[in-house]
Write a protein that holds these residues in place. Structure first.
Motif, mmCIF file in Angstrom:
data_model
loop_
_atom_site.group_PDB
_atom_site.id
_atom_site.type_symbol
_atom_site.label_atom_id
_atom_site.label_comp_id
_atom_site.label_asym_id
_atom_site.label_seq_id
_atom_site.Cartn_x
_atom_site.Cartn_y
_atom_site.Cartn_z
ATOM 1 N N MET A 21 59.491 85.936 65.978
ATOM 2 C CA MET A 21 60.129 85.112 64.975
ATOM 3 C C MET A 21 60.170 85.864 63.659
ATOM 4 N N SER A 22 61.328 86.188 63.230
ATOM 5 C CA SER A 22 61.484 86.998 62.027
ATOM 6 C C SER A 22 61.316 86.198 60.734
ATOM 7 N N ASP A 23 61.287 84.867 60.823
ATOM 8 C CA ASP A 23 61.181 84.068 59.607
ATOM 9 C C ASP A 23 59.734 83.684 59.267
ATOM 10 N N ASN B 10 55.595 84.914 58.390
ATOM 11 C CA ASN B 10 54.767 85.992 57.870
ATOM 12 C C ASN B 10 53.376 85.894 58.462
#
Length: 76
Positions: free
Chosen positions: A1-3, A5
Motif C-alpha cells: 500500500m503506497s498510501d 507510512n
C-alpha cells in the motif's frame, strides 16, 4: 500500500501506562506517552536538545499484556 507510512519510535515512557476498559464493548485500552529527543543546531552555532512527546494507545489483549512493562523511564 503506497498510501501508508511506517513509523518507528525509540524513546522512553513518560509516566506509567494507564489501563482502562471501554464502557460499551469492554475492550481493554492502554494509554501512555513516549518521549524522544533530537539535537538541533541553533543559528549561533550551539546545539540544543529538543524533546518530542508522542501519545500512544494500545487496544485488546495486547494492552493487558503490555501494561506491566510500560512503566516510567522504560526504553521502548
Amino acid at each position: 500500500m503506497s498510501d501508508l507510512n511506517d513509523v518507528k519510535l525509540y524513546g522512553r515512557v513518560v509516566k506509567d501506562a494507564e489501563l482502562s476498559s471501554s464502557e460499551t464493548t469492554g475492550t481493554k485500552i492502554l494509554k501512555f506517552s513516549v518521549a524522544t529527543n533530537k539535537s538541533k543546531k541553533k543559528a549561533d552555532g550551539t546545539w540544543e536538545d529538543v524533546v518530542y512527546f508522542f501519545p500512544l494507545t494500545i487496544f485488546g489483549n495486547y494492552a493487558e499484556k503490555m501494561h506491566k512493562y510500560l512503566v516510567k523511564g522504560q526504553k521502548v
